[in-house]
Design a protein around this motif. Structure first.
Motif, PDB file in Angstrom:
ATOM      1  N   ARG A 142      27.522  38.310  24.029  1.00 31.99           N
ATOM      2  CA  ARG A 142      28.507  37.723  23.325  1.00 31.99           C
ATOM      3  C   ARG A 142      29.029  36.373  23.953  1.00 31.99           C
ATOM      4  O   ARG A 142      28.482  36.223  25.092  1.00 31.99           O
ATOM      5  CB  ARG A 142      29.634  38.710  23.228  1.00 31.99           C
ATOM      6  N   ILE A 143      29.708  35.642  23.407  1.00 38.18           N
ATOM      7  CA  ILE A 143      30.061  34.311  23.710  1.00 38.18           C
ATOM      8  C   ILE A 143      31.567  34.397  23.668  1.00 38.18           C
ATOM      9  O   ILE A 143      32.387  34.854  22.774  1.00 38.18           O
ATOM     10  CB  ILE A 143      29.448  33.207  22.834  1.00 38.18           C
ATOM     11  N   ASN A 150      27.762  35.538  32.383  1.00 39.90           N
ATOM     12  CA  ASN A 150      27.019  34.277  32.754  1.00 39.90           C
ATOM     13  C   ASN A 150      27.930  32.937  32.429  1.00 39.90           C
ATOM     14  O   ASN A 150      28.105  32.433  31.201  1.00 39.90           O
ATOM     15  CB  ASN A 150      25.771  34.081  31.928  1.00 39.90           C
ATOM     16  N   ILE A 151      28.725  32.639  33.402  1.00 39.38           N
ATOM     17  CA  ILE A 151      29.817  31.783  33.288  1.00 39.38           C
ATOM     18  C   ILE A 151      29.392  30.154  33.429  1.00 39.38           C
ATOM     19  O   ILE A 151      28.465  29.774  34.475  1.00 39.38           O
ATOM     20  CB  ILE A 151      30.942  31.857  34.216  1.00 39.38           C
ATOM     21  N   VAL A 200      34.466  41.532  29.241  1.00 39.16           N
ATOM     22  CA  VAL A 200      33.432  40.495  29.483  1.00 39.16           C
ATOM     23  C   VAL A 200      32.208  41.576  29.864  1.00 39.16           C
ATOM     24  O   VAL A 200      32.540  42.188  31.055  1.00 39.16           O
ATOM     25  CB  VAL A 200      33.330  39.442  30.097  1.00 39.16           C
ATOM     26  N   GLY A 201      30.905  41.566  29.210  1.00 41.41           N
ATOM     27  CA  GLY A 201      29.994  42.406  29.914  1.00 41.41           C
ATOM     28  C   GLY A 201      29.334  41.486  30.922  1.00 41.41           C
ATOM     29  O   GLY A 201      29.127  40.124  30.790  1.00 41.41           O
ATOM     30  N   PRO A 202      28.220  42.141  31.567  1.00 45.78           N
ATOM     31  CA  PRO A 202      27.349  41.357  32.552  1.00 45.78           C
ATOM     32  C   PRO A 202      26.440  40.301  32.011  1.00 45.78           C
ATOM     33  O   PRO A 202      26.199  39.280  32.518  1.00 45.78           O
ATOM     34  CB  PRO A 202      26.686  42.420  33.181  1.00 45.78           C
ATOM     35  N   TYR A 214      32.119  30.267  28.203  1.00 47.84           N
ATOM     36  CA  TYR A 214      32.412  28.989  28.620  1.00 47.84           C
ATOM     37  C   TYR A 214      33.840  28.756  29.027  1.00 47.84           C
ATOM     38  O   TYR A 214      34.889  28.840  28.412  1.00 47.84           O
ATOM     39  CB  TYR A 214      32.262  28.230  27.219  1.00 47.84           C
ATOM     40  N   HIS A 215      33.690  28.214  30.275  1.00 48.50           N
ATOM     41  CA  HIS A 215      35.084  27.949  30.982  1.00 48.50           C
ATOM     42  C   HIS A 215      35.516  26.529  30.848  1.00 48.50           C
ATOM     43  O   HIS A 215      34.561  25.694  31.458  1.00 48.50           O
ATOM     44  CB  HIS A 215      35.015  28.424  32.454  1.00 48.50           C
ATOM     45  N   LEU A 216      36.497  26.372  30.419  1.00 53.88           N
ATOM     46  CA  LEU A 216      36.756  24.761  30.248  1.00 53.88           C
ATOM     47  C   LEU A 216      37.499  23.988  31.056  1.00 53.88           C
ATOM     48  O   LEU A 216      38.152  23.094  30.912  1.00 53.88           O
ATOM     49  CB  LEU A 216      37.541  24.493  28.601  1.00 53.88           C
ATOM     50  N   GLY A 217      37.374  24.601  32.322  1.00 55.12           N
ATOM     51  CA  GLY A 217      38.172  24.039  33.392  1.00 55.12           C
ATOM     52  C   GLY A 217      39.570  24.280  34.158  1.00 55.12           C
ATOM     53  O   GLY A 217      40.047  25.148  33.659  1.00 55.12           O
ATOM     54  N   ASP A 218      39.886  23.624  34.903  1.00 50.73           N
ATOM     55  CA  ASP A 218      41.110  24.023  35.844  1.00 50.73           C
ATOM     56  C   ASP A 218      40.984  25.551  36.385  1.00 50.73           C
ATOM     57  O   ASP A 218      41.748  26.230  35.924  1.00 50.73           O
ATOM     58  CB  ASP A 218      42.329  23.887  34.934  1.00 50.73           C
ATOM     59  N   VAL A 219      39.958  25.749  37.022  1.00 49.34           N
ATOM     60  CA  VAL A 219      39.434  27.126  37.278  1.00 49.34           C
ATOM     61  C   VAL A 219      40.325  27.327  38.381  1.00 49.34           C
ATOM     62  O   VAL A 219      40.776  28.764  38.323  1.00 49.34           O
ATOM     63  CB  VAL A 219      38.167  27.104  37.907  1.00 49.34           C
ATOM     64  N   MET A 220      40.608  26.716  39.410  1.00 44.72           N
ATOM     65  CA  MET A 220      41.138  27.187  40.529  1.00 44.72           C
ATOM     66  C   MET A 220      42.242  26.125  41.229  1.00 44.72           C
ATOM     67  O   MET A 220      41.813  24.861  40.890  1.00 44.72           O
ATOM     68  CB  MET A 220      40.222  27.737  41.511  1.00 44.72           C
TER      69      MET A 220
END
Length: 221
Positions: free
Chosen positions: A3-4, A73-74, A43-45, A50-56
């Motif tokens: 899945r996405i 799968n990030i 979320v499965g393995p 899709y991570h759109l930023g400001d992660v940390m």
């Protein structure tokens, strides 16, 4: 079948009480542990995120450790506070203090394992320019991810004095690259996933949720 998912602004390590205390946590570490547990419960393995930023914010080593504990799968693209932010701070020593800014080159190295190392193509600005340089593509299954860096962190892309701005812009050269990548996807029979469109839809959803909550409050639902 994978899945996405789309997310952003996890702010791992952002050690400010106003972030974790209202949510019932006593520390940012406790907060981040809950985020990781909740993420992995959904979320499965084999899923794609899709991570759109400001992660940390703060200790990069801590933030990357958090990322590596997450399922999926990030794929990461910069947010509008990530690059050339003169107000960059760290909590690495247990308290807030200024730290070095993250350049576009730094960002690509920090997140090499989350999209950049596996990129099939990258956008290369003309000599002396940096706008859009963190854009990349990757074929994932039957999809072609077109991750578009529209952040404004360089003078050639509208920023003032190479200080980050919270607006976005896609220059003519980047637009040509996007079109070429779309045409390539069409020729190869791949579905296209455009991160900048995903960002727009994500923001639209958030805005609509705020409007609905305001309506509910006003009419007493």
């Amino acid at each position: 079948m994978s899945r996405i998912f789309v997310t952003s602004d996890t702010h791992f390590g952002h050690d400010r009480e106003f972030l974790f205390s209202p949510r019932g946590f006593t520390s940012i570490q406790e907060h981040d542990a809950a985020v990781i547990a909740n993420w992995n419960s959904v979320v499965g393995p084999d899923d794609v995120v899709y991570h759109l930023g400001d992660v940390m914010l703060g200790d990069n080593a801590y933030g990357i450790t958090c990322l590596k504990l997450l399922n999926g799968n990030i794929k990461i693209i910069p947010g509008n506070h990530d690059i050339n932010n003169s107000k960059a701070i760290t909590f690495e020593n247990g308290f807030e203090e200024p730290t070095d800014i993250t350049t576009p080159e730094d960002f690509r190295e920090i997140y090499a394992d989350f999209g950049y190392a596996d990129a099939d193509s990258v956008f290369v600005p003309k000599e002396g320019y940096k706008g859009g340089m963190l854009s990349y593509t990757e074929v994932i299954g039957g999809y072609k991810l077109i991750a578009i860096d529209s952040c404004m962190y360089s003078e050639d892309n509208g920023a003032e004095g190479n200080e980050h701005m919270t607006d976005g812009r896609i220059g003519d050269d980047l637009l040509e690259w996007i079109v070429a990548e779309c045409e390539d996807a069409e020729e190869k029979g791949l579905l296209k996933v455009h991160i900048y469109l995903v960002i727009f839809l994500y923001v639209l959803i958030v805005v609509m949720e705020c409007i609905l909550k305001r309506i509910e409050r006003d009419i007493g639902v």
